[in-house]
Design a protein around this motif. Structure first.
Motif, PDB file in Angstrom:
ATOM      1  N   HIS A   1       0.544  -1.372   0.464  1.00  0.00           N
ATOM      2  CA  HIS A   1      -0.546  -0.257  -0.726  1.00  0.00           C
ATOM      3  C   HIS A   1       0.920   0.941  -0.136  1.00  0.00           C
ATOM      4  O   HIS A   1       1.652   1.344   0.892  1.00  0.00           O
ATOM      5  CB  HIS A   1      -1.286   0.131   1.097  1.00  0.00           C
ATOM      6  CG  HIS A   1      -2.569   0.881   0.636  1.00  0.00           C
ATOM      7  ND1 HIS A   1      -1.509   2.216   1.793  1.00  0.00           N
ATOM      8  CD2 HIS A   1      -3.796   1.158   0.469  1.00  0.00           C
ATOM      9  CE1 HIS A   1      -3.216   2.284   0.987  1.00  0.00           C
ATOM     10  NE2 HIS A   1      -4.023   1.971   0.795  1.00  0.00           N
ATOM     11  N   ARG A   2       0.747   2.584  -0.680  1.00  0.00           N
ATOM     12  CA  ARG A   2       1.414   3.915  -0.872  1.00  0.00           C
ATOM     13  C   ARG A   2       1.273   3.740   0.542  1.00  0.00           C
ATOM     14  O   ARG A   2       2.122   4.668   0.640  1.00  0.00           O
ATOM     15  CB  ARG A   2       0.680   4.551  -1.563  1.00  0.00           C
ATOM     16  CG  ARG A   2       0.802   3.975  -3.377  1.00  0.00           C
ATOM     17  CD  ARG A   2       0.615   5.262  -4.258  1.00  0.00           C
ATOM     18  NE  ARG A   2       0.353   4.197  -5.606  1.00  0.00           N
ATOM     19  CZ  ARG A   2      -0.863   4.037  -5.587  1.00  0.00           C
ATOM     20  NH1 ARG A   2      -2.080   4.004  -5.201  1.00  0.00           N
ATOM     21  NH2 ARG A   2      -1.005   3.843  -6.940  1.00  0.00           N
ATOM     22  N   LYS A   3       0.557   4.455   1.363  1.00  0.00           N
ATOM     23  CA  LYS A   3      -0.037   5.260   2.448  1.00  0.00           C
ATOM     24  C   LYS A   3       0.527   4.694   3.867  1.00  0.00           C
ATOM     25  O   LYS A   3       0.724   4.856   5.347  1.00  0.00           O
ATOM     26  CB  LYS A   3      -0.663   6.492   2.506  1.00  0.00           C
ATOM     27  CG  LYS A   3      -0.490   7.222   1.209  1.00  0.00           C
ATOM     28  CD  LYS A   3      -1.364   8.440   1.175  1.00  0.00           C
ATOM     29  CE  LYS A   3      -1.369   9.058  -0.214  1.00  0.00           C
ATOM     30  NZ  LYS A   3      -2.256  10.120   0.135  1.00  0.00           N
ATOM     31  N   LEU A   4      -0.217   3.921   4.043  1.00  0.00           N
ATOM     32  CA  LEU A   4      -0.425   2.725   5.332  1.00  0.00           C
ATOM     33  C   LEU A   4       1.033   2.398   5.728  1.00  0.00           C
ATOM     34  O   LEU A   4       2.271   1.382   5.166  1.00  0.00           O
ATOM     35  CB  LEU A   4      -1.622   1.236   5.265  1.00  0.00           C
ATOM     36  CG  LEU A   4      -2.711   2.191   5.049  1.00  0.00           C
ATOM     37  CD1 LEU A   4      -3.586   0.748   4.223  1.00  0.00           C
ATOM     38  CD2 LEU A   4      -3.481   2.985   6.056  1.00  0.00           C
TER      39      LEU A   4
ATOM     40  N   SER B   1     -12.997 -12.292   2.263  1.00  0.00           N
ATOM     41  CA  SER B   1     -12.353 -10.898   2.778  1.00  0.00           C
ATOM     42  C   SER B   1     -11.092 -12.141   3.163  1.00  0.00           C
ATOM     43  O   SER B   1     -11.219 -13.116   3.455  1.00  0.00           O
ATOM     44  CB  SER B   1     -12.902 -10.527   3.323  1.00  0.00           C
ATOM     45  OG  SER B   1     -13.615 -11.066   4.424  1.00  0.00           O
ATOM     46  N   VAL B   2     -10.003 -11.103   3.252  1.00  0.00           N
ATOM     47  CA  VAL B   2      -8.741 -11.670   3.634  1.00  0.00           C
ATOM     48  C   VAL B   2      -8.036 -10.427   4.578  1.00  0.00           C
ATOM     49  O   VAL B   2      -8.349  -9.383   4.418  1.00  0.00           O
ATOM     50  CB  VAL B   2      -8.005 -12.027   2.017  1.00  0.00           C
ATOM     51  CG1 VAL B   2      -7.865 -11.150   1.815  1.00  0.00           C
ATOM     52  CG2 VAL B   2      -7.036 -13.169   2.871  1.00  0.00           C
ATOM     53  N   ILE B   3      -7.752 -11.442   5.178  1.00  0.00           N
ATOM     54  CA  ILE B   3      -6.014  -9.848   6.549  1.00  0.00           C
ATOM     55  C   ILE B   3      -4.622 -10.676   6.072  1.00  0.00           C
ATOM     56  O   ILE B   3      -4.818 -11.409   5.742  1.00  0.00           O
ATOM     57  CB  ILE B   3      -6.822 -10.413   7.557  1.00  0.00           C
ATOM     58  CG1 ILE B   3      -7.954 -10.197   8.144  1.00  0.00           C
ATOM     59  CG2 ILE B   3      -6.162  -9.949   8.604  1.00  0.00           C
ATOM     60  CD1 ILE B   3      -8.461 -10.656   9.149  1.00  0.00           C
ATOM     61  N   VAL B   4      -5.069  -9.617   5.393  1.00  0.00           N
ATOM     62  CA  VAL B   4      -3.044  -9.455   5.210  1.00  0.00           C
ATOM     63  C   VAL B   4      -2.521  -8.172   5.989  1.00  0.00           C
ATOM     64  O   VAL B   4      -2.893  -7.786   6.736  1.00  0.00           O
ATOM     65  CB  VAL B   4      -3.517  -8.723   3.872  1.00  0.00           C
ATOM     66  CG1 VAL B   4      -3.678  -9.673   3.363  1.00  0.00           C
ATOM     67  CG2 VAL B   4      -3.481  -7.412   3.026  1.00  0.00           C
ATOM     68  N   GLU B   5      -1.259  -8.523   5.493  1.00  0.00           N
ATOM     69  CA  GLU B   5      -0.258  -7.513   6.772  1.00  0.00           C
ATOM     70  C   GLU B   5       0.701  -7.028   5.162  1.00  0.00           C
ATOM     71  O   GLU B   5       0.655  -6.958   4.716  1.00  0.00           O
ATOM     72  CB  GLU B   5       0.526  -8.634   7.863  1.00  0.00           C
ATOM     73  CG  GLU B   5       1.351  -7.359   8.157  1.00  0.00           C
ATOM     74  CD  GLU B   5       2.344  -7.862   9.380  1.00  0.00           C
ATOM     75  OE1 GLU B   5       3.720  -6.899   9.835  1.00  0.00           O
ATOM     76  OE2 GLU B   5       2.716  -8.533   9.228  1.00  0.00           O
ATOM     77  N   VAL B   6       0.219  -5.241   6.110  1.00  0.00           N
ATOM     78  CA  VAL B   6       1.059  -4.608   5.070  1.00  0.00           C
ATOM     79  C   VAL B   6       2.837  -4.346   4.733  1.00  0.00           C
ATOM     80  O   VAL B   6       3.311  -3.924   6.016  1.00  0.00           O
ATOM     81  CB  VAL B   6       1.067  -2.442   5.421  1.00  0.00           C
ATOM     82  CG1 VAL B   6       1.818  -2.064   4.133  1.00  0.00           C
ATOM     83  CG2 VAL B   6      -0.620  -2.322   4.589  1.00  0.00           C
ATOM     84  N   THR B   7       3.536  -4.679   4.348  1.00  0.00           N
ATOM     85  CA  THR B   7       4.493  -4.806   4.024  1.00  0.00           C
ATOM     86  C   THR B   7       6.115  -4.510   2.802  1.00  0.00           C
ATOM     87  O   THR B   7       7.310  -4.372   2.901  1.00  0.00           O
ATOM     88  CB  THR B   7       5.311  -6.205   3.969  1.00  0.00           C
ATOM     89  OG1 THR B   7       5.036  -7.043   2.964  1.00  0.00           O
ATOM     90  CG2 THR B   7       4.064  -7.108   5.225  1.00  0.00           C
ATOM     91  N   ASP B   8       4.816  -4.082   2.327  1.00  0.00           N
ATOM     92  CA  ASP B   8       5.457  -2.706   1.153  1.00  0.00           C
ATOM     93  C   ASP B   8       4.949  -2.005   0.435  1.00  0.00           C
ATOM     94  O   ASP B   8       3.819  -1.466   0.964  1.00  0.00           O
ATOM     95  CB  ASP B   8       5.677  -4.390  -0.317  1.00  0.00           C
ATOM     96  CG  ASP B   8       6.537  -3.748  -1.396  1.00  0.00           C
ATOM     97  OD1 ASP B   8       7.611  -2.616  -1.201  1.00  0.00           O
ATOM     98  OD2 ASP B   8       6.690  -4.531  -1.880  1.00  0.00           O
ATOM     99  N   ARG B   9       5.547  -1.237  -0.342  1.00  0.00           N
ATOM    100  CA  ARG B   9       5.120   0.193  -1.020  1.00  0.00           C
ATOM    101  C   ARG B   9       4.190  -0.667  -2.598  1.00  0.00           C
ATOM    102  O   ARG B   9       5.156  -0.851  -3.286  1.00  0.00           O
ATOM    103  CB  ARG B   9       5.923   0.672  -0.999  1.00  0.00           C
ATOM    104  CG  ARG B   9       6.387   1.103   0.564  1.00  0.00           C
ATOM    105  CD  ARG B   9       5.217   2.690   1.029  1.00  0.00           C
ATOM    106  NE  ARG B   9       5.567   2.864   2.311  1.00  0.00           N
ATOM    107  CZ  ARG B   9       4.670   2.299   3.381  1.00  0.00           C
ATOM    108  NH1 ARG B   9       3.310   1.297   3.275  1.00  0.00           N
ATOM    109  NH2 ARG B   9       4.876   2.621   4.318  1.00  0.00           N
ATOM    110  N   GLY B  10       3.652   0.236  -2.942  1.00  0.00           N
ATOM    111  CA  GLY B  10       2.821   0.150  -4.263  1.00  0.00           C
ATOM    112  C   GLY B  10       1.181   0.410  -3.912  1.00  0.00           C
ATOM    113  O   GLY B  10       0.818   0.691  -2.383  1.00  0.00           O
ATOM    114  N   PRO B  11       0.570  -0.167  -4.686  1.00  0.00           N
ATOM    115  CA  PRO B  11       1.663  -0.725  -6.671  1.00  0.00           C
ATOM    116  C   PRO B  11       1.074   1.165  -7.142  1.00  0.00           C
ATOM    117  O   PRO B  11       0.983   1.685  -6.942  1.00  0.00           O
ATOM    118  CB  PRO B  11       0.094  -1.071  -6.812  1.00  0.00           C
ATOM    119  CG  PRO B  11      -1.078  -0.577  -6.108  1.00  0.00           C
ATOM    120  CD  PRO B  11      -0.299   0.252  -4.653  1.00  0.00           C
ATOM    121  N   PHE B  12       2.255   0.693  -7.752  1.00  0.00           N
ATOM    122  CA  PHE B  12       2.808   1.929  -8.920  1.00  0.00           C
ATOM    123  C   PHE B  12       1.639   1.672 -10.189  1.00  0.00           C
ATOM    124  O   PHE B  12       2.410   2.729 -10.747  1.00  0.00           O
ATOM    125  CB  PHE B  12       4.328   2.002  -8.954  1.00  0.00           C
ATOM    126  CG  PHE B  12       4.766   1.855  -7.689  1.00  0.00           C
ATOM    127  CD1 PHE B  12       4.976   2.980  -6.926  1.00  0.00           C
ATOM    128  CD2 PHE B  12       5.542   1.132  -6.988  1.00  0.00           C
ATOM    129  CE1 PHE B  12       5.282   3.378  -5.628  1.00  0.00           C
ATOM    130  CE2 PHE B  12       6.026   0.835  -5.772  1.00  0.00           C
ATOM    131  CZ  PHE B  12       5.915   2.347  -5.076  1.00  0.00           C
TER     132      PHE B  12
END
Length: 153
Positions: free
Chosen positions: A90-93, A109-120
């Protein structure tokens, strides 16, 4: 909202704490009682600020998934990417944020963890791992999904 909150904290804490000499320099009993009263006022104002109900993050978005070529590469958070885990970009979280991603078409639904920046890619708001994407999209789906993103942590 954040600007007003910061201004409020500055006004309450900034003028009362930093405008006078420290309590250790003046050791009269009256000064120590004044300091205790000021600290109590600051503590009460911080309780008020911590009890504010902030609007939860919920957004309608478009989701896609990572290509296989990214497997094994490092993400922006420094973790190794694995398309078989439940992570997202996600770009900002902030990194480590747990989010619930719900497919608007079928309600899965699914539960995920933010580990990266993007998408671009223009028009995309979140990239999921292939495993997470296929769990909410179903087999054979290759395009972007309309999803709802909610922070759960």
């Amino acid at each position: 909202m954040k600007q007003y909150l910061l201004l409020f904290l500055f006004l309450i804490c900034g003028f009362g704490v930093f405008s006078q000499a420290p309590a250790a320099v003046t050791s009269s009993p009256k000064t120590s009682q004044d300091t205790i009263k000021k600290n109590a006022v600051i503590a009460d104002s911080l309780k008020l600020v911590s009890n504010l109900k902030l609007k939860p993050f919920k957004k309608n978005a478009h989701a896609s998934y990572y290509a296989e070529r990214f497997n094994g590469r490092r993400t922006a958070s420094g973790r190794k990417f694995d398309n078989n885990k439940y992570t997202a970009a996600h770009r900002k979280l902030p990194f480590g944020t747990k989010i619930k991603v719900t497919n608007e078409a079928n309600g899965k639904s699914v539960i995920v963890e933010v580990t990266d920046r993007g998408p671009f890619t223009r028009g995309r708001d979140i990239d999921l791992t292939k495993k997470a994407f296929m769990e909410i999209a179903g087999k054979g789906w290759g395009g972007a999904l309309k999803v709802t993103i909610e922070i759960i942590q």
